[in-house]
Each structure stands twice: as structure tokens, then as C-alpha cells.
Design a protein around this motif. Structure first.
Motif, PDB file in Angstrom:
ATOM      1  N   GLN A 176      57.079  29.643  58.582  1.00 36.21           N
ATOM      2  CA  GLN A 176      55.807  29.563  59.298  1.00 36.21           C
ATOM      3  C   GLN A 176      55.960  29.989  60.750  1.00 36.21           C
ATOM      4  O   GLN A 176      55.108  30.709  61.294  1.00 36.21           O
ATOM      5  N   PHE A 194      54.419  33.743  62.476  1.00 28.29           N
ATOM      6  CA  PHE A 194      53.216  33.443  63.250  1.00 28.29           C
ATOM      7  C   PHE A 194      52.789  34.587  64.167  1.00 28.29           C
ATOM      8  O   PHE A 194      51.579  34.817  64.347  1.00 28.29           O
ATOM      9  N   GLU A 217      46.878  37.784  61.527  1.00 27.54           N
ATOM     10  CA  GLU A 217      46.613  36.900  60.387  1.00 27.54           C
ATOM     11  C   GLU A 217      46.465  37.679  59.086  1.00 27.54           C
ATOM     12  O   GLU A 217      46.916  37.232  58.028  1.00 27.54           O
ATOM     13  N   ARG A 261      49.913  38.358  57.707  1.00 26.78           N
ATOM     14  CA  ARG A 261      50.804  37.205  57.616  1.00 26.78           C
ATOM     15  C   ARG A 261      50.886  36.718  56.175  1.00 26.78           C
ATOM     16  O   ARG A 261      49.870  36.441  55.544  1.00 26.78           O
TER      17      ARG A 261
END
Length: 254
Positions: free
Chosen positions: A208, A212, A216, A219
Motif C-alpha cells: 500500500q 501510493f 489512482e 494503482r
């Protein structure tokens, strides 16, 4: 060295993964660790032949699922260079067998015997055994999956006991994790997995944190499964079924 070079398909592109591992290995060599750590094993150095064979033979150009372990076990990657690579699996299922060099410094209670190591790595046997039982052949598994370790170093105390990265002092842990985060991000950017599966809580948190910085939309989804270590009572009560259920519930496996 013996490995199945015939599995290296034209659409594989292992060099970025190998280059990232070489860079991380060079950077990690500049770090120093004090007591209670007595000996540090760096299999990306002395067991590079096994790691290179693993990547060249089996790394897909893209992997929908990337499994992430914490760091080498004494009878797994520390011996073979293959993540979770206990000897029997690495040699008999993955087809990898090579001459492993002697590390620069060796703890008398943790000798490096390479592919001649007679000990089984239970965590590795459970993990790769699950993949073997579900997919049958390495080719079927690696079509959409890959396996990596977050930290490629094994830390051994004077007693011979393993010391995991999360137990290092903050002053030693912080620069180590920064390098490992950077490497994992490079692996993710190359393989572009949809899911990043942390094998245990430490690997999940590392996953995680490392991904990061990605937008997004790029990801991967981070999912945790139980670590297969025999030190975990839960893992000794049907680990394969528990891991399979978690992967199905996450929508990774049917």
C-alpha cells in the motif's frame, strides 16, 4: 546453470526487472546493520543465478496478479535466489538449478548450501504448492501471475535466529524500506498488475505504501492473504483453503 530457456517467449521482457533488482542490490550494499543483527544475507548477490533464471524463465510482460512476500527465508530464497523458492519447488516445478556462490559472510548456524540444501521451506512449499495444485503447470500460473519479495535481505542474529525487517531499529529500517519501496514501485510500473497481494500483514502494508505515489487509476488493488509460515497457528489449519477463499472473495480467482 540449468533452467528451461525454452520457456523464454518472444513477448517476455525480463531485462527491466533484472535491472531494477541489480540497482536495488547495489544500493542495499551501502546500508549497515548493527546488533542484534550479526549476519546479513543478500541472495541477489551470491544467488543471482537462481533469481535471474526465475525472472528470465517466468516473468510475464504483464501480470494481472503480483504476489508479494516479506523477505527471504533461510531454506528458501536465501538458498536458491527464487522468491519463496524452497529447493524442491524451484528445481522440480520451476525447472531452476544452478551453482550458488558462497556469501561474503556466513553464519555457522545458517549455512548456504544452494540447491543442495536438504531442508524444506514450509512457507515456500505451501505457497508454490497452492499454485501447482490450482494451475498444474508453471506456464499456466505465470501467464497472469508473478511472485516477488519486498525486501531481498535476510537478517540473522548471533544466536542464528531470524530477525524480520519490521523488527529493525527505526534508523536502520527507514532507509531500507525506502529502497524497497522504490524497487517495488519499479516492478509494479513494469508488470502493471491489477492486484497486488500481500502475503501477510507486513507485505500488505508495504504494498500500500509503495504504490501510493501512482495515480489512482494506475494503482493496483492491494489485497492481503494469510502468511503460510508454520509459526502461525492459523496457517497450520488449512492455509491453502484460507488463501484460496481470500483470493476468490477479492475477485482475483474464480
Amino acid at each position: 546453470m540449468r533452467y528451461r530457456t525454452g520457456h523464454i517467449a518472444m513477448d517476455r521482457h525480463p531485462e527491466p526487472l533484472l535491472a531494477a533488482a541489480r540497482e536495488m542490490s547495489r544500493d542495499l550494499a551501502t546500508l549497515r546493520f548493527g546488533a542484534p543483527v550479526d549476519t546479513v544475507y543478500a541472495p541477489l548477490d551470491y544467488a543471482w543465478c537462481g533469481f535471474r533464471a526465475f525472472v528470465e524463465s517466468w516473468a510475464p510482460r504483464r501480470a494481472a496478479v503480483l504476489f508479494l512476500g516479506m523477505n527471504p527465508g533461510p531454506f528458501g530464497m536465501a538458498q536458491t535466489g527464487v522468491p519463496f523458492g524452497e529447493v524442491h519447488t524451484a528445481r522440480d516445478w520451476l525447472g531452476i538449478d544452478c551453482a550458488v556462490d558462497a556469501p561474503a559472510r556466513e553464519h555457522p548456524k545458517r549455512p548456504i548450501e544452494g540447491f543442495a540444501c536438504p531442508r524444506r521451506e514450509i512457507s515456500g512449499a505451501r505457497l508454490w504448492g497452492l499454485f501447482r495444485d490450482r494451475f498444474g503447470t508453471p506456464g499456466a500460473f505465470f501467464r497472469d501471475h508473478f511472485v516477488a519479495n519486498y525486501c531481498p535481505l535476510m537478517f540473522v542474529e548471533a544466536s542464528g535466529r531470524n530477525r524480520t525487517p519490521d523488527k529493525l531499529p527505526a534508523a536502520e529500517r527507514s532507509p531500507l524500506l525506502a529502497l524497497c519501496d522504490r524497487h517495488l514501485l519499479a516492478v509494479v510500473e513494469h508488470l502493471r498488475p491489477r492486484w497486488l497481494v500481500g502475503i501477510g500483514a507486513f507485505a500488505m502494508r508495504a504494498a500500500q505504501r509503495a504504490v501510493f505515489p501512482l495515480p489512482e487509476i494506475e494503482r493496483p488493488l492491494c489485497v492481503q492473504i494469510l502468511h503460510p509460515s508454520p509459526a502461525s497457528p492459523a496457517a497450520n489449519r488449512g492455509w491453502a483453503q484460507a488463501a484460496t477463499t481470500a483470493l476468490i472473495d477479492a475477485g482475483i480467482w474464480d
